[in-house]
Design a protein around this motif. Structure first.
Motif, mmCIF file in Angstrom:
data_model
loop_
_atom_site.group_PDB
_atom_site.id
_atom_site.type_symbol
_atom_site.label_atom_id
_atom_site.label_comp_id
_atom_site.label_asym_id
_atom_site.label_seq_id
_atom_site.Cartn_x
_atom_site.Cartn_y
_atom_site.Cartn_z
ATOM 1 N N ASP A 42 19.704 0.503 -3.062
ATOM 2 C CA ASP A 42 18.845 -0.329 -2.217
ATOM 3 C C ASP A 42 19.179 -1.812 -2.325
ATOM 4 O O ASP A 42 19.081 -2.545 -1.339
ATOM 5 C CB ASP A 42 17.376 -0.111 -2.583
ATOM 6 C CG ASP A 42 16.907 1.295 -2.235
ATOM 7 O OD1 ASP A 42 17.038 1.677 -1.060
ATOM 8 O OD2 ASP A 42 16.436 2.004 -3.138
ATOM 9 N N GLU B 172 10.546 -10.073 1.422
ATOM 10 C CA GLU B 172 10.493 -8.709 1.950
ATOM 11 C C GLU B 172 10.979 -7.699 0.909
ATOM 12 O O GLU B 172 10.425 -6.595 0.797
ATOM 13 C CB GLU B 172 11.329 -8.595 3.226
ATOM 14 C CG GLU B 172 10.727 -9.305 4.424
ATOM 15 C CD GLU B 172 11.557 -9.118 5.684
ATOM 16 O OE1 GLU B 172 12.471 -8.258 5.673
ATOM 17 O OE2 GLU B 172 11.297 -9.844 6.666
ATOM 18 N N THR C 215 8.644 -4.747 -0.563
ATOM 19 C CA THR C 215 9.121 -3.363 -0.509
ATOM 20 C C THR C 215 9.112 -2.734 -1.888
ATOM 21 O O THR C 215 8.740 -1.565 -2.057
ATOM 22 C CB THR C 215 10.532 -3.306 0.102
ATOM 23 O OG1 THR C 215 10.525 -3.940 1.385
ATOM 24 C CG2 THR C 215 11.001 -1.870 0.263
ATOM 25 N N ARG D 162 7.243 0.860 -2.676
ATOM 26 C CA ARG D 162 7.936 2.132 -2.910
ATOM 27 C C ARG D 162 9.044 1.948 -3.935
ATOM 28 O O ARG D 162 9.365 0.832 -4.324
ATOM 29 C CB ARG D 162 8.514 2.679 -1.603
ATOM 30 C CG ARG D 162 9.626 1.817 -0.983
ATOM 31 C CD ARG D 162 10.178 2.489 0.265
ATOM 32 N NE ARG D 162 11.196 1.696 0.951
ATOM 33 C CZ ARG D 162 12.498 1.719 0.650
ATOM 34 N NH1 ARG D 162 12.956 2.481 -0.347
ATOM 35 N NH2 ARG D 162 13.347 0.979 1.347
ATOM 36 N N ILE E 83 15.510 -5.077 5.247
ATOM 37 C CA ILE E 83 15.040 -6.168 4.391
ATOM 38 C C ILE E 83 15.892 -7.407 4.653
ATOM 39 O O ILE E 83 17.122 -7.379 4.507
ATOM 40 C CB ILE E 83 15.119 -5.760 2.907
ATOM 41 C CG1 ILE E 83 14.196 -4.568 2.656
ATOM 42 C CG2 ILE E 83 14.751 -6.935 1.999
ATOM 43 C CD1 ILE E 83 14.361 -3.940 1.288
#
Length: 319
Positions: free
Chosen positions: A195, A136, A140, A144, A131
């Motif tokens: 993340d 982005e 994303t 998910r 990313i």
């Protein structure tokens, strides 16, 4: 009638006299956080200089605990004579809604002298992440589940995460992972266990500069001087994520107006000094220096803004 007039006249004359003698002794400046954090650093910059101006010691006293409410309550219940000051942050504006049974009322029991400084947050991912932009990350998050870390429920990074969730239209695809402080979350992000984060800038900037984290955007109104190549969230098409953390000086609301004006004048004068401004900028803050009236209006707006988010996102205190 004559006795009443004499009493009123005496009270009117006493306030200017009290202001002229302020401070009569040392002033305590309570920081409701542990030492060496950004709020503590700002308070010590101000305390050192105000002590020189007033020729009386201004002593920083750290009273951490209770989600920053223990120290705030101590000042709210202190003698309203200007000799007890309080450092607050965005956390206190959030607490006004998140802790309805708090032992003090932020807007009723305390008065704001000045919003001293502010600093943005950074949206960051691990440097190895594919990313590379805020767009982005949003795409994303819609595709998910992502784990987003923060420094605790109701903390500024948690608020930023919730703003991103809404702006990205990610719904339940973002799982909030609260930590007890920002540093452990940043460590886990570097290790690849998260993340992304919307992190307080001082807690992640060294990892960004070292190339371990990638900054996608800053939440401030303008690009930060330490990361001039990193776009703002507004430039990235996500203005709803704009926010700053900030620190302010308060005192008991019942403090006589003459004393409040004297403290305000000294504080704004100190903030205007080139050397003080340089020290604040070096600490990572932008200098705000709002006067009391604008600071009170700002604080009330922050309580409303974040109170609405706390209720909509059903944010609850850490267990």
């Amino acid at each position: 009638m004559h006795a009443t007039r004499r009493a009123l006249l005496g009270a009117a004359l006493a306030t200017p006299a009290l202001a002229q003698s302020f401070p009569e002794r040392g002033v305590r400046y309570i920081v409701p956080f542990t030492p060496a954090g950004l709020t503590d650093i700002m308070a010590r910059i101000m305390a050192n200089r105000l002590g020189e101006v007033w020729q009386k010691p201004v002593v920083v006293e750290n009273r951490a605990g209770g989600n920053a409410m223990i120290g705030a309550d101590a000042v709210a219940k202190s003698a309203p004579d200007g000799h007890s000051l309080l450092a607050i942050t965005l956390t206190h504006a959030v607490n006004a809604t998140m802790f309805p049974q708090a032992p003090y009322n932020l807007l009723r029991d305390l008065s704001t002298i000045s919003i001293l400084g502010s600093l943005p947050l950074l949206v960051v991912v691990n440097a190895a992440s594919p990313i590379r932009s805020l767009d982005e990350l949003a795409a994303t998050a819609r595709a998910r589940t992502l784990n987003g870390g923060s420094s605790g429920n109701g903390s500024p990074p948690h608020l930023g995460l919730e703003l991103f969730r809404r702006a990205a239209r990610a719904g339940d695809n973002i799982t909030h992972v609260p930590y007890r402080g920002g540093a452990p979350g940043v460590t886990d992000l570097v290790a690849g266990n998260l993340d992304f984060m919307v992190s307080n800038l001082p807690e992640c900037i060294s990892q960004v500069q070292a190339g371990r984290l990638r900054a996608l955007a800053t939440t401030g109104e303008a690009r930060h001087r330490s990361l001039p190549d990193i776009a703002t969230v507004s430039e990235s098409g996500m203005a709803a994520l704009s926010m700053t953390n900030w620190t302010a000086m308060q005192l008991p609301a019942a403090t006589p107006s003459a004393i409040r004006r004297q403290i305000e004048a000294a504080t704004l004068s100190v903030l205007a000094e080139p050397d003080t401004r340089r020290r604040i900028l070096d600490a990572g803050f932008d200098v705000e220096g709002l006067d009391s009236a604008r600071s009170e209006a700002f604080l009330r707006a922050e309580v409303i803004r974040w109170g609405r988010l706390v209720e909509e996102a059903r944010i609850r205190p850490d267990a």
